[in-house]
Design an enzyme around this catalytic site. Structure first.
Site, PDB file in Angstrom:
ATOM      1  N   SER A 107       0.852  -1.186   0.000  1.00 39.66           N
ATOM      2  CA  SER A 107       0.000   0.000   0.000  1.00 39.66           C
ATOM      3  C   SER A 107       0.884   1.231   0.000  1.00 39.66           C
ATOM      4  O   SER A 107       1.826   1.329   0.803  1.00 39.66           O
ATOM      5  CB  SER A 107      -0.913  -0.001   1.229  1.00 39.66           C
ATOM      6  OG  SER A 107      -1.726   1.156   1.251  1.00 39.66           O
ATOM      7  N   HIS A 121      -1.882   7.349  -5.066  1.00 46.16           N
ATOM      8  CA  HIS A 121      -2.142   6.167  -4.236  1.00 46.16           C
ATOM      9  C   HIS A 121      -2.050   4.931  -5.108  1.00 46.16           C
ATOM     10  O   HIS A 121      -2.441   4.952  -6.276  1.00 46.16           O
ATOM     11  CB  HIS A 121      -3.549   6.263  -3.624  1.00 46.16           C
ATOM     12  CG  HIS A 121      -4.132   4.929  -3.262  1.00 46.16           C
ATOM     13  ND1 HIS A 121      -5.036   4.270  -4.081  1.00 46.16           N
ATOM     14  CD2 HIS A 121      -3.942   4.129  -2.192  1.00 46.16           C
ATOM     15  CE1 HIS A 121      -5.380   3.127  -3.516  1.00 46.16           C
ATOM     16  NE2 HIS A 121      -4.732   3.010  -2.370  1.00 46.16           N
ATOM     17  N   HIS A 155      -3.461   7.507 -17.103  1.00 48.20           N
ATOM     18  CA  HIS A 155      -4.506   6.575 -17.549  1.00 48.20           C
ATOM     19  C   HIS A 155      -4.036   5.718 -18.726  1.00 48.20           C
ATOM     20  O   HIS A 155      -4.368   4.525 -18.790  1.00 48.20           O
ATOM     21  CB  HIS A 155      -5.762   7.355 -17.918  1.00 48.20           C
ATOM     22  CG  HIS A 155      -6.611   7.709 -16.729  1.00 48.20           C
ATOM     23  ND1 HIS A 155      -7.579   6.875 -16.242  1.00 48.20           N
ATOM     24  CD2 HIS A 155      -6.605   8.803 -15.926  1.00 48.20           C
ATOM     25  CE1 HIS A 155      -8.158   7.436 -15.187  1.00 48.20           C
ATOM     26  NE2 HIS A 155      -7.590   8.607 -14.974  1.00 48.20           N
ATOM     27  N   HIS A 185     -20.297  13.259   0.369  1.00 47.63           N
ATOM     28  CA  HIS A 185     -20.719  14.471   1.079  1.00 47.63           C
ATOM     29  C   HIS A 185     -20.165  15.742   0.440  1.00 47.63           C
ATOM     30  O   HIS A 185     -20.621  16.842   0.748  1.00 47.63           O
ATOM     31  CB  HIS A 185     -20.329  14.391   2.562  1.00 47.63           C
ATOM     32  CG  HIS A 185     -18.854  14.376   2.815  1.00 47.63           C
ATOM     33  ND1 HIS A 185     -18.126  13.212   2.869  1.00 47.63           N
ATOM     34  CD2 HIS A 185     -17.964  15.381   3.049  1.00 47.63           C
ATOM     35  CE1 HIS A 185     -16.860  13.492   3.137  1.00 47.63           C
ATOM     36  NE2 HIS A 185     -16.730  14.800   3.241  1.00 47.63           N
TER      37      HIS A 185
END
Length: 285
Positions: A107, A121, A155, A185
């Site tokens: 990770s 990430h 991409h 949210h």
């Protein structure tokens, strides 16, 4: 279905990928002009319950990376009731009666000094239970100042990695990332996307592992050229302010919605390793 050899092979590969990424990131630090090149601080981690652990590798205050973590883990044991219930709800065979598990993966989260360089990430992992196994992972780009050519390169590199393994993989997993990395949210995505997949079990372990390796191998070619192109670009306080506000969005997502954060904390993994994805500084307006 113990899959001991397969599990060992996967864990060793995730560890090797971690080593190569750490080396590549320290090389970027050596290339940067001015300042003392950053270096990773490496700390063994141990699960509070059951067995296993990993390696937490974090660099803070580098010339290029403000904070970056590249973690590897191999853990096993018995899932806590909440995690077991979540797995059973996802349809994992036998999970309602047998909560044993094994998991390994890498990770990575990088927060950059220069606001022109995007945060990023990436993770890849294998999960095993006595009655099932699967792979998951992906990568997504998180610029506070978006450059369309950077987004396109990221991409395109991921598309090239996906296509040999499944003609529809890139489109499927890009759409999954767009949905998964959405912040409800705030009504927006946390970045410019990438790919995300989970529960990958085609019935052919070698094929699924080959795809997972392809995703991991694509990460450095997708990201490092962007860093090299942007890391020396001049920036001002307005750029930095935009970066800190975007980091606030990133922190909100990881603390409220991210499945990996929830799983890591619920299974007793080192909280510092689980939460290494959080930026060193952030801002809310």
């Amino acid at each position: 279905m113990d899959m001991i050899d397969e599990r060992r092979e996967a864990a060793l590969w995730f560890r090797n990928l971690r080593d190569r990424i750490v080396e590549a990131f320290e090389a970027l630090e050596d290339e940067a002009a001015g300042g003392t090149p950053g270096r990773f601080e490496v700390t063994p981690t141990q699960r509070a319950n059951d067995g296993g652990g990993g390696i937490m590798s974090v660099m803070r205050g580098g010339c290029v990376f403000e904070k970056v973590g590249v973690n590897w883990s191999e853990v096993h044991g018995t899932l806590a009731p909440r995690a077991q219930a979540a797995m059973a709800a996802r349809g994992v065979p036998g999970m309602d009666s047998d909560p044993r598990f094994w998991a390994s993966g890498i990770s990575l989260v990088a927060h950059m000094q220069n606001p022109h360089v995007p945060a990023v990430h990436m993770n890849t992992r294998m999960f095993w239970t006595p009655n099932a196994w699967w792979f998951g992972g992906g990568a997504d780009l998180n610029p506070c100042l978006e450059y369309p050519e950077d987004t396109a390169h990221f991409h395109d590199t991921l598309r090239d990695a996906c296509t040999p393994h499944g003609a529809d993989y890139y489109d499927r997993f890009k759409a999954w990332a767009d949905e998964y990395f959405f912040v409800p949210h705030r009504g927006r995505a946390r970045g410019v996307g990438g790919i995300f997949y989970d529960d990958l079990n085609s019935g052919d372990w070698a094929a699924d592992f080959a795809f997972t390796r392809a995703v991991g191998e694509a990460f450095l070619p997708a990201f490092v050229p962007l860093v090299r192109h942007r890391m020396a670009r001049e920036w001002d306080e307005g750029h930095k302010d935009a970066q800190l506000v975007h980091r606030g969005l990133y922190a909100e997502y990881n603390l409220v919605y991210d499945r990996g954060t929830k799983f890591g904390l619920e299974t007793g993994h080192d909280p510092d390793a689980v939460l290494m994805s959080l930026p060193p500084l952030a801002k809310w307006v």
